[in-house]
Write an enzyme that holds these catalytic residues in place. Structure first.
Site, PDB file in Angstrom:
ATOM      1  N   ASP A  62       9.150  -2.049  -3.480  1.00  0.00           N
ATOM      2  CA  ASP A  62      10.021  -3.050  -2.842  1.00  0.00           C
ATOM      3  C   ASP A  62      11.153  -3.525  -3.758  1.00  0.00           C
ATOM      4  OD1 ASP A  62       8.105  -3.038  -0.710  1.00  0.00           O
ATOM      5  OD2 ASP A  62       6.886  -4.410  -1.893  1.00  0.00           O
TER       6      ASP A  62
ATOM      7  N   LYS B  89      15.143   0.028  -3.572  1.00  0.00           N
ATOM      8  CA  LYS B  89      15.577   1.406  -3.820  1.00  0.00           C
ATOM      9  C   LYS B  89      16.404   1.932  -2.654  1.00  0.00           C
ATOM     10  CE  LYS B  89      11.283   2.674  -4.153  1.00  0.00           C
ATOM     11  NZ  LYS B  89      10.595   1.391  -4.239  1.00  0.00           N
TER      12      LYS B  89
ATOM     13  N   GLY C 204       8.614   1.227   2.829  1.00  0.00           N
ATOM     14  CA  GLY C 204       9.516   0.559   3.778  1.00  0.00           C
ATOM     15  C   GLY C 204      10.841   0.312   3.097  1.00  0.00           C
ATOM     16  N   HIS C 205      11.878   0.972   3.570  1.00  0.00           N
ATOM     17  CA  HIS C 205      13.200   0.789   2.977  1.00  0.00           C
ATOM     18  C   HIS C 205      14.127   0.119   3.982  1.00  0.00           C
ATOM     19  CE1 HIS C 205      12.688   4.249  -0.129  1.00  0.00           C
ATOM     20  NE2 HIS C 205      11.959   3.197  -0.389  1.00  0.00           N
TER      21      HIS C 205
ATOM     22  N   GLN D 196       7.426   3.528  -3.041  1.00  0.00           N
ATOM     23  CA  GLN D 196       6.540   2.634  -3.799  1.00  0.00           C
ATOM     24  C   GLN D 196       7.107   2.383  -5.204  1.00  0.00           C
ATOM     25  OE1 GLN D 196       4.628   5.464  -2.202  1.00  0.00           O
ATOM     26  NE2 GLN D 196       4.726   4.149  -0.444  1.00  0.00           N
TER      27      GLN D 196
HETATM   28  P1  IMP Z   1      -1.650   2.456   0.483  1.00  0.00           P
HETATM   29  O1  IMP Z   1      -0.470   3.152  -0.105  1.00  0.00           O
HETATM   30  O2  IMP Z   1      -1.455   2.051   1.914  1.00  0.00           O
HETATM   31  O3  IMP Z   1      -2.934   3.186   0.259  1.00  0.00           O
HETATM   32  O4  IMP Z   1      -1.834   1.053  -0.309  1.00  0.00           O
HETATM   33  C1  IMP Z   1      -2.226   1.002  -1.676  1.00  0.00           C
HETATM   34  C2  IMP Z   1      -1.492  -0.128  -2.400  1.00  0.00           C
HETATM   35  O5  IMP Z   1      -0.113   0.203  -2.523  1.00  0.00           O
HETATM   36  C3  IMP Z   1      -1.524  -1.489  -1.699  1.00  0.00           C
HETATM   37  O6  IMP Z   1      -1.574  -2.510  -2.680  1.00  0.00           O
HETATM   38  C4  IMP Z   1      -0.205  -1.537  -0.965  1.00  0.00           C
HETATM   39  O7  IMP Z   1       0.211  -2.866  -0.729  1.00  0.00           O
HETATM   40  C5  IMP Z   1       0.687  -0.833  -1.964  1.00  0.00           C
HETATM   41  N1  IMP Z   1       1.870  -0.199  -1.362  1.00  0.00           N
HETATM   42  C6  IMP Z   1       1.913   0.963  -0.678  1.00  0.00           C
HETATM   43  N2  IMP Z   1       3.163   1.252  -0.310  1.00  0.00           N
HETATM   44  C7  IMP Z   1       3.935   0.268  -0.782  1.00  0.00           C
HETATM   45  C8  IMP Z   1       5.357   0.017  -0.762  1.00  0.00           C
HETATM   46  O8  IMP Z   1       6.163   0.801  -0.239  1.00  0.00           O
HETATM   47  N3  IMP Z   1       5.762  -1.125  -1.362  1.00  0.00           N
HETATM   48  C9  IMP Z   1       4.903  -1.974  -1.992  1.00  0.00           C
HETATM   49  N4  IMP Z   1       3.595  -1.780  -2.046  1.00  0.00           N
HETATM   50  C10 IMP Z   1       3.108  -0.669  -1.456  1.00  0.00           C
END
Ligand code: IMP
Length: 439
Positions: free
Chosen positions: A21, A24, A48-49, A230
């Site tokens: 977040d 990017k 999420g962008h 991420q």
């Molecule tokens: P998962 O990717 O859904 O398995 O989540 C694993 C961890 O990564 C959790 O703490 C999510 O909140 C975090 N996470 C996954 N994708 C994002 C992102 O795009 N931004 C911020 N945190 C993320």
């Protein structure tokens, strides 16, 4: 090009330098017009962008933000896990907003996310109880688990009707056994197959030899932008394990997730907020539970794009950012959200961690150590001015300039871009040479 020649320096990786977040998407959009290819290399629709162009907001989870530039080819790389239903919805939604989009190519090696992955994501989180990870419930972990267990269904198989039929039958039998263990009703093959076979027909034209295309593009010296998803500390191996995602958001992931060799990566920019946020569970040494944390959350609208969850907010953690700088071999820093820090009289930045009375600049490697780490802060002056209209570094308030210089000195890398607001235009380009070579 001969293989023993130096490759043409025209590739740029944009990586999240914190916990995701970091904005990017905005940077990829700003630079996307200069790129001929924009490539996603990891994750899926857990990302999420948000991109704002002339007041219009676009939200992307799978599509590279480069899709908004008509002359650019957008590639979903082999390191991704892709929910076909979500991909089609995103294509339709974006096309309704903008008729003229860039070309889209999907790697045959990317894995498919099915409803059973989402279901298992939720069931596994429930089973973890107090130790839950706080995933986005998009089925990301279970889809990567299937990939590593070598039972995943890949795009190349998905778009061949007979192969897809056979593979889904095999895999669903295994998944239904798992669902029974969770006392959950089974998923019926016919309905699932019928729905997904329709998606496959629509996605098939996008599935092409993405790896060969990229390798040709490198040989031809085309400008390629790798869009990280991420952030560094959500990396499966080098993040705050087990509170991580199941893929490789770090710069090295750009090679793994696209099939391009490491010698072809030229510049790497790390995107970091001027403070720190995190969604989900896990260590966060500089987290603020007070009014300042709430002020940052309110001023920065710090609520997740994917899940809507309030993001945890805290001071800038330079110990973490220094590790990130080294782990990603960053060429430069993109510092975002300088506008959000407005009106906070004193800003703290963590310059060390104290663990069991011992002070260090190193990141711990175990969750237990993180839990014990106490931040050692340096206090810097804040600013009251609205910086969003400023376009040159030297026009920023003196205290903002000092804040940026302090970070550069601590990390030992230059600030390449400063972002002072969400819009494309609210950007200060400090070192354009750190993007595509000499301007
Ligand atoms: P998962 O990717 O859904 O398995 O989540 C694993 C961890 O990564 C959790 O703490 C999510 O909140 C975090 N996470 C996954 N994708 C994002 C992102 O795009 N931004 C911020 N945190 C993320």
């Amino acid at each position: 090009m001969r293989r023993d020649q130096e490759p043409h320096m025209s590739t740029l990786v944009i990586v999240g330098a914190q916990w995701g977040d970091e904005a990017k998407g905005k940077l990829v959009d700003v630079l996307g017009g200069d790129a001929e290819y924009v490539v996603r290399y990891s994750g899926g629709n857990n990302a999420g962008h948000t991109v704002i162009v002339e007041g219009e907001t676009f939200k992307f989870q799978l599509l590279p933000a480069g899709i908004l530039h008509p002359g650019t080819v957008s590639i979903l790389g082999g390191g991704m896990v892709i929910c076909p239903k979500h991909l089609l919805e995103e294509i339709d939604r974006t096309r309704a907003q903008r008729a003229d989009l860039g070309e889209l190519v999907v790697s045959p090696s990317a894995h498919i996310v099915f409803p059973y992955h989402r279901l298992l994501d939720q069931l596994e989180e429930e089973a973890r109880g107090e130790n839950k990870i706080g995933t986005t419930s998009r089925g990301i972990g279970p889809a990567y688990t299937d990939k590593v267990s070598r039972i995943g269904i890949r795009m190349g198989e998905f778009v061949q009707p007979d192969v897809f039929h056979r593979r889904l039958q095999e895999v669903l039998a295994v998944k239904n056994r798992l669902l029974r263990m969770f006392d959950h009703p089974e998923i019926k093959f016919d309905a699932l197959h019928e729905e997904y076979a329709q998606y496959a027909v629509r996605i098939a034209p996008y599935v092409r030899d993405a790896e060969g295309m990229l390798q040709d593009a490198v040989d031809e010296g085309k400008r390629i932008l790798f869009e990280g998803a991420q952030g560094t500390f959500l990396d499966l191996d080098y993040g705050t394990y087990p509170y991580v995602t199941s893929s490789h958001p770090i710069a090295g992931g750009a090679c793994l997730g696209t099939g391009l060799g490491p010698r072809h990566i030229h510049n790497i920019l790390g995107v970091a907020k001027a403070y720190t946020t995190r969604v989900g569970e896990g260590p966060f040494v500089t987290e603020l539970h007070d009014a300042i944390g709430q002020q940052i959350r309110d001023q920065g609208h710090e609520y997740g794009t994917v899940t809507g969850r309030p993001r945890r907010c805290g001071w800038l953690d330079l110990v973490a950012l220094r590790y990130s700088t080294r782990l990603n071999s960053l060429s430069g820093l993109v510092l975002t959200r300088l506008d959000t820090l407005r009106g906070i009289p004193e800003l703290k930045v963590a310059v060390g961690y104290e663990i069991d009375g011992v002070r260090s600049r190193r990141m711990p490697s175990r969750v237990e150590e993180w839990a014990k780490a106490v931040p050692v802060y340096e206090t810097l002056a804040g600013w009251d001015e609205d910086v969003s209209g400023i376009r040159r570094r030297e026009d920023l308030p003196v205290s903002t300039q000092r804040y940026v210089s302090f970070i550069e000195e601590y990390l030992g890398i230059p600030a390449a871009v400063l972002s002072v607001g969400p819009d494309r235009a609210e950007t200060i380009m400090v070192r354009p040479d750190l993007m595509w070579g000499q301007p």
